[in-house]
Scaffold this motif. Structure first.
Motif, PDB file in Angstrom:
ATOM      1  N   LYS A  50       0.847  -1.209   0.000  1.00  0.00           N
ATOM      2  CA  LYS A  50       0.000   0.000   0.000  1.00  0.00           C
ATOM      3  C   LYS A  50       0.878   1.253   0.000  1.00  0.00           C
ATOM      4  O   LYS A  50       1.970   1.269   0.577  1.00  0.00           O
ATOM      5  N   ARG A  51       0.329   2.297  -0.608  1.00  0.00           N
ATOM      6  CA  ARG A  51       0.991   3.614  -0.578  1.00  0.00           C
ATOM      7  C   ARG A  51       0.209   4.519   0.371  1.00  0.00           C
ATOM      8  O   ARG A  51      -1.019   4.642   0.260  1.00  0.00           O
ATOM      9  N   ALA A  52       0.927   5.151   1.279  1.00  0.00           N
ATOM     10  CA  ALA A  52       0.261   6.012   2.265  1.00  0.00           C
ATOM     11  C   ALA A  52       0.875   7.404   2.251  1.00  0.00           C
ATOM     12  O   ALA A  52       2.074   7.574   2.008  1.00  0.00           O
ATOM     13  N   LEU A  53       0.032   8.399   2.498  1.00  0.00           N
ATOM     14  CA  LEU A  53       0.491   9.779   2.706  1.00  0.00           C
ATOM     15  C   LEU A  53       0.138  10.153   4.138  1.00  0.00           C
ATOM     16  O   LEU A  53      -0.996   9.928   4.586  1.00  0.00           O
ATOM     17  N   VAL A  54       1.095  10.709   4.865  1.00  0.00           N
ATOM     18  CA  VAL A  54       0.815  11.222   6.214  1.00  0.00           C
ATOM     19  C   VAL A  54       1.251  12.679   6.254  1.00  0.00           C
ATOM     20  O   VAL A  54       2.422  12.990   6.027  1.00  0.00           O
ATOM     21  N   THR A  55       0.308  13.583   6.540  1.00  0.00           N
ATOM     22  CA  THR A  55       0.674  14.990   6.696  1.00  0.00           C
ATOM     23  C   THR A  55       0.988  15.254   8.173  1.00  0.00           C
ATOM     24  O   THR A  55       0.474  14.571   9.058  1.00  0.00           O
ATOM     25  N   GLY A  56       1.845  16.234   8.394  1.00  0.00           N
ATOM     26  CA  GLY A  56       2.267  16.510   9.778  1.00  0.00           C
ATOM     27  C   GLY A  56       3.139  15.397  10.324  1.00  0.00           C
ATOM     28  O   GLY A  56       3.177  15.163  11.529  1.00  0.00           O
ATOM     29  N   ALA A  57       3.867  14.733   9.416  1.00  0.00           N
ATOM     30  CA  ALA A  57       4.588  13.506   9.797  1.00  0.00           C
ATOM     31  C   ALA A  57       5.912  13.770  10.502  1.00  0.00           C
ATOM     32  O   ALA A  57       6.566  12.830  10.936  1.00  0.00           O
ATOM     33  N   SER A  58       6.296  15.040  10.627  1.00  0.00           N
ATOM     34  CA  SER A  58       7.612  15.319  11.227  1.00  0.00           C
ATOM     35  C   SER A  58       7.543  15.458  12.737  1.00  0.00           C
ATOM     36  O   SER A  58       8.563  15.678  13.388  1.00  0.00           O
ATOM     37  N   SER A  59       6.350  15.362  13.327  1.00  0.00           N
ATOM     38  CA  SER A  59       6.224  15.634  14.764  1.00  0.00           C
ATOM     39  C   SER A  59       4.993  14.933  15.334  1.00  0.00           C
ATOM     40  O   SER A  59       4.050  14.602  14.608  1.00  0.00           O
ATOM     41  N   GLY A  60       5.025  14.716  16.635  1.00  0.00           N
ATOM     42  CA  GLY A  60       3.842  14.326  17.400  1.00  0.00           C
ATOM     43  C   GLY A  60       3.038  13.172  16.832  1.00  0.00           C
ATOM     44  O   GLY A  60       3.564  12.117  16.471  1.00  0.00           O
ATOM     45  N   ILE A  61       1.730  13.394  16.751  1.00  0.00           N
ATOM     46  CA  ILE A  61       0.806  12.331  16.347  1.00  0.00           C
ATOM     47  C   ILE A  61       1.071  11.887  14.905  1.00  0.00           C
ATOM     48  O   ILE A  61       1.015  10.698  14.593  1.00  0.00           O
TER      49      ILE A  61
END
Ligand SMILES: NC(=O)c1ccc[n+]([C@@H]2O[C@H](COP(=O)([O-])OP(=O)(O)OC[C@H]3O[C@@H](n4cnc5c(N)ncnc54)[C@H](OP(=O)(O)O)[C@@H]3O)[C@@H](O)[C@H]2O)c1
Length: 255
Positions: free
Chosen positions: A15-26
């Motif tokens: 699967k290909r996933a995109l995660v925004t805000g991936a540099s910190s926290g949640i």
């Protein structure tokens, strides 16, 4: 002979996933959860160095990840980034902002900053991601990191609550439109989680007491408390789950 049902897999291999805000926290926690489950994870945020450090650490674990430097508030940049990428199977939107203060003191700039990222960018990210999923004809899962503040009010949080309540309504309406394409869209709604975003709140003794009193399980949340929920919603285990929210609030909203 009895035919036993099979437990759906939580694996995301291929699967290909995109995660925004991936540099910190949640967001970083979500990126790790998806990558550990076998997905290739495109990790997005504005600040290049922190993002690169997170991706390097993930690759050191043997997981598959890449960086995408992106300001989600810039809609043309967001659309260009989505168009340039192959369709995603999973999109987790954790980029978010807060400017807490009394409603009577809220300035238009505060309102715009919070609503532009938490709701406007979330809206058009969902649309762009769903277009890609539709063109690939293989369904997909979109997960927004909303908040318990998408279900209740909170002190000094009128704008933040407006943005997260808006997100909850948006997800329900999009789920109705996109169900036939097997595109699922849901939120996770954390209580207070220890991240850079909440440092100032935890440093305020009055607010810290408010939080401890409201969380029935008697402790604040950690990023790890969110990771399993996001993995569940991303996976086939949640194949019939759409248009809803998963509260991870230690019982905050129980009363
Ligand atoms: N922490 C909590 O207690 C809590 C509770 C409930 C809900 N939430 C929600 O959870 C989400 C994540 O919060 P967090 O606590 O993990 O925050 P955080 O540690 O401050 O992380 C925010 C992430 O979003 C990125 N980001 C911010 N503005 C962006 C933009 N315009 N474009 C792209 N990326 C952007 C940041 O990187 P750059 O600054 O480099 O772009 C960072 O990676 C938010 O939506 C928040 O509302 C948090």
């Amino acid at each position: 002979m009895t035919t036993l049902p099979r437990t759906p897999s939580l694996r995301l291999d291929g699967k290909r996933a995109l995660v925004t805000g991936a540099s910190s926290g949640i967001g970083m926690g979500c990126a790790v959860a998806l990558a550990e489950a076998g997905a290739h994870v495109v990790c997005a945020a504005r600040g290049k160095d922190k993002l690169q450090a997170a991706v390097d650490a993930m690759r050191d674990q043997g997981w598959s990840a890449e960086t995408l430097t992106l300001d989600m508030g810039d809609l043309s940049a967001l659309n260009a980034a989505l168009t340039a990428q192959d369709p995603f199977d999973v999109v987790v939107n954790s980029a978010g902002a807060a400017r807490h203060g009394p409603a009577l003191e809220t300035q238009p700039d505060d309102y715009d900053a919070v609503m532009n990222l938490n709701l406007r960018a979330a809206y058009f990210l969902s649309v762009g991601a769903a277009e890609g999923m539709k063109s690939a004809s293989r369904g997909g899962s979109i997960i927004h990191v909303s908040s318990q503040m998408g279900h209740v009010g909170g002190i000094d949080r009128a704008v933040y609550c407006a943005s997260k309540h808006g997100l909850e309504g948006m997800v329900k309406a999009m789920a109705i439109e996109w169900g036939a394409e097997r595109i699922r869209i849901n939120t996770v709604c954390p209580t207070f989680i220890r991240t850079p975003l909440t440092e100032a709140t935890f440093d305020n003794p009055e607010r810290a007491a408010w939080i401890t009193e409201k969380i029935k399980l008697g402790r604040v949340g950690e990023v790890e408390d969110i990771m399993g929920a996001v993995l569940y919603l991303a996976s086939d285990a949640a194949a019939l789950v759409t248009g809803t929210s998963l509260l991870i609030d230690g019982g905050w909203t129980a009363d």
